[in-house]
Design a protein around this motif. Structure first.
Motif, PDB file in Angstrom:
ATOM      1  N   ARG A  89       0.851  -1.194   0.000  1.00  0.00           N
ATOM      2  CA  ARG A  89       0.000   0.000   0.000  1.00  0.00           C
ATOM      3  C   ARG A  89       0.885   1.243   0.000  1.00  0.00           C
ATOM      4  NH1 ARG A  89      -5.321  -0.224   0.740  1.00  0.00           N
ATOM      5  NH2 ARG A  89      -6.249  -2.265   1.108  1.00  0.00           N
ATOM      6  N   PHE A  90       0.480   2.226  -0.787  1.00  0.00           N
ATOM      7  CA  PHE A  90       1.254   3.454  -0.902  1.00  0.00           C
ATOM      8  C   PHE A  90       0.767   4.490   0.110  1.00  0.00           C
ATOM      9  CE2 PHE A  90       1.366   1.643  -5.236  1.00  0.00           C
ATOM     10  CZ  PHE A  90       2.744   1.459  -5.347  1.00  0.00           C
ATOM     11  N   HIS A  91       1.741   5.193   0.713  1.00  0.00           N
ATOM     12  CA  HIS A  91       1.491   6.310   1.617  1.00  0.00           C
ATOM     13  C   HIS A  91       2.387   7.459   1.182  1.00  0.00           C
ATOM     14  CE1 HIS A  91      -0.491   3.588   4.600  1.00  0.00           C
ATOM     15  NE2 HIS A  91       0.374   2.711   4.092  1.00  0.00           N
ATOM     16  N   LEU A  92       2.051   8.679   1.628  1.00  0.00           N
ATOM     17  CA  LEU A  92       2.931   9.803   1.324  1.00  0.00           C
ATOM     18  C   LEU A  92       4.280   9.615   1.990  1.00  0.00           C
ATOM     19  CD1 LEU A  92       0.927  13.161   1.538  1.00  0.00           C
ATOM     20  CD2 LEU A  92       1.674  11.925  -0.502  1.00  0.00           C
ATOM     21  N   GLY A  93       5.333   9.915   1.236  1.00  0.00           N
ATOM     22  CA  GLY A  93       6.677   9.904   1.799  1.00  0.00           C
ATOM     23  C   GLY A  93       7.044  11.272   2.338  1.00  0.00           C
ATOM     24  N   PRO A  94       8.285  11.473   2.725  1.00  0.00           N
ATOM     25  CA  PRO A  94       8.702  12.763   3.301  1.00  0.00           C
ATOM     26  C   PRO A  94       8.845  13.891   2.279  1.00  0.00           C
ATOM     27  CG  PRO A  94      10.572  11.278   3.135  1.00  0.00           C
ATOM     28  CD  PRO A  94       9.364  10.472   2.769  1.00  0.00           C
ATOM     29  N   GLY A  95       8.934  13.541   0.996  1.00  0.00           N
ATOM     30  CA  GLY A  95       9.192  14.554  -0.032  1.00  0.00           C
ATOM     31  C   GLY A  95       8.254  15.741  -0.017  1.00  0.00           C
ATOM     32  N   PRO A  96       6.926  15.527  -0.055  1.00  0.00           N
ATOM     33  CA  PRO A  96       6.010  16.670  -0.079  1.00  0.00           C
ATOM     34  C   PRO A  96       6.139  17.575   1.140  1.00  0.00           C
ATOM     35  CG  PRO A  96       4.868  14.656  -0.719  1.00  0.00           C
ATOM     36  CD  PRO A  96       6.208  14.251  -0.197  1.00  0.00           C
ATOM     37  N   PHE A  97       6.395  16.969   2.305  1.00  0.00           N
ATOM     38  CA  PHE A  97       6.476  17.763   3.527  1.00  0.00           C
ATOM     39  C   PHE A  97       7.750  18.604   3.562  1.00  0.00           C
ATOM     40  CE2 PHE A  97       4.060  13.899   4.354  1.00  0.00           C
ATOM     41  CZ  PHE A  97       2.858  14.445   4.781  1.00  0.00           C
ATOM     42  N   ILE A  98       8.832  18.045   3.025  1.00  0.00           N
ATOM     43  CA  ILE A  98      10.088  18.794   2.968  1.00  0.00           C
ATOM     44  C   ILE A  98       9.940  19.996   2.049  1.00  0.00           C
ATOM     45  CG2 ILE A  98      12.484  18.701   2.168  1.00  0.00           C
ATOM     46  CD1 ILE A  98      12.524  15.770   3.150  1.00  0.00           C
ATOM     47  N   LEU A  99       9.313  19.807   0.893  1.00  0.00           N
ATOM     48  CA  LEU A  99       9.108  20.920  -0.037  1.00  0.00           C
ATOM     49  C   LEU A  99       8.249  22.011   0.590  1.00  0.00           C
ATOM     50  CD1 LEU A  99       8.501  19.311  -3.543  1.00  0.00           C
ATOM     51  CD2 LEU A  99      10.558  20.415  -2.681  1.00  0.00           C
ATOM     52  N   ALA A 100       7.161  21.605   1.242  1.00  0.00           N
ATOM     53  CA  ALA A 100       6.282  22.590   1.865  1.00  0.00           C
ATOM     54  C   ALA A 100       7.022  23.358   2.953  1.00  0.00           C
ATOM     55  CB  ALA A 100       5.054  21.896   2.451  1.00  0.00           C
ATOM     56  N   GLY A 101       7.862  22.652   3.728  1.00  0.00           N
ATOM     57  CA  GLY A 101       8.616  23.327   4.775  1.00  0.00           C
ATOM     58  C   GLY A 101       9.618  24.317   4.214  1.00  0.00           C
TER      59      GLY A 101
END
Length: 249
Positions: A61-73
């Protein structure tokens, strides 16, 4: 060249949106169904997102990884996502109605927080966190009216012919939205939801979100009064939460 949707980018965004809305994760087959695409094509995209840390896979099952959160930060442009929930609670208590926080994501509005149950349709929309065109809601109209004109017209140009009437309606309302710093939706999008929205500004006066007050049909006749109360309450409470809000002239 004006910004336009791109098929591959749209599919990647749809994958990330779908995964982000599922606490239990999403299988490859489920993603293929959502995208109406072959599993092999979807897997190429998920493999790339896994490799770059935008997705993680646990028990198929796929979940969000850290990438989107790092970009937003890094960008720090989604301050509304970390907005103190107590601010929303205090607004709802002061106004006696449902209050929602909406942010712009591309050409859409997404609600990221809410308090209250007075308008079931609005609270359902908030819980679903689905993308909705900016020009169709009070919250979206507020955000659209507060971007530079060239950006506003670029976003409006993305609407299809079937949305032409809604775009014309927004443009007709635009002078009043900017003058009053209020946008209204009087049961047009959702028959049992009447809403008024005002902009939420960061400490540097940059637009970060919209704040919407929503009521049911039984309170529709007080929507204009509610709008004035909303704008004043946001201006009064905002500084306590580090928000650079100002009262309308």
């Amino acid at each position: 060249m004006p910004a336009r949707p791109h098929r591959t980018v749209d599919r990647v965004v749809q994958i990330l949106d779908t995964v982000s809305l599922s606490p239990r994760g999403v299988t490859l087959a489920e993603l293929a169904g959502v995208l109406n695409a072959a599993k092999s094509s979807v897997q190429e995209l998920t493999n790339g997102l896994l490799a770059r840390g935008y997705l993680i896979e646990e028990e198929h099952r796929f979940h969000l990884g850290p990438g989107p959160f790092i970009l937003a930060g890094r960008a720090n442009k989604l301050a509304a996502l970390s907005l103190d929930h107590q601010f929303v609670v205090e607004l709802a208590e002061a106004l006696g109605c449902t209050v929602l926080v909406g942010v712009r994501v591309g050409d859409a509005i997404v609600f990221v927080d809410h308090v209250g149950e007075e308008s079931p349709s609005l609270t359902f929309v908030a819980r679903a966190q689905a993308r909705r065109p900016l020009y169709t809601s009070a919250a979206g109209k507020t955000l659209l009216a507060n971007v530079p004109d060239d950006e506003m017209y670029r976003l409006l140009d993305l609407a299809g012919p079937e949305q032409a009437g809604e775009v014309r309606q927004f443009l007709a309302e635009l002078p009043e939205i900017r003058a009053r710093r209020l946008a209204f939706n009087r049961g047009v999008t959702l028959a049992d939801a009447f809403a008024v929205a005002t902009p939420l500004l960061a400490a540097d006066a940059a637009l970060i979100a919209s704040i919407t007050a929503g009521v049911g049909p039984e309170a529709a006749d007080r929507l204009d009064e509610l709008g004035e109360q909303l704008r004043n309450a946001v201006a009064a409470l905002g500084p306590r939460y580090g928000l650079g809000l100002r009262r309308a002239g």
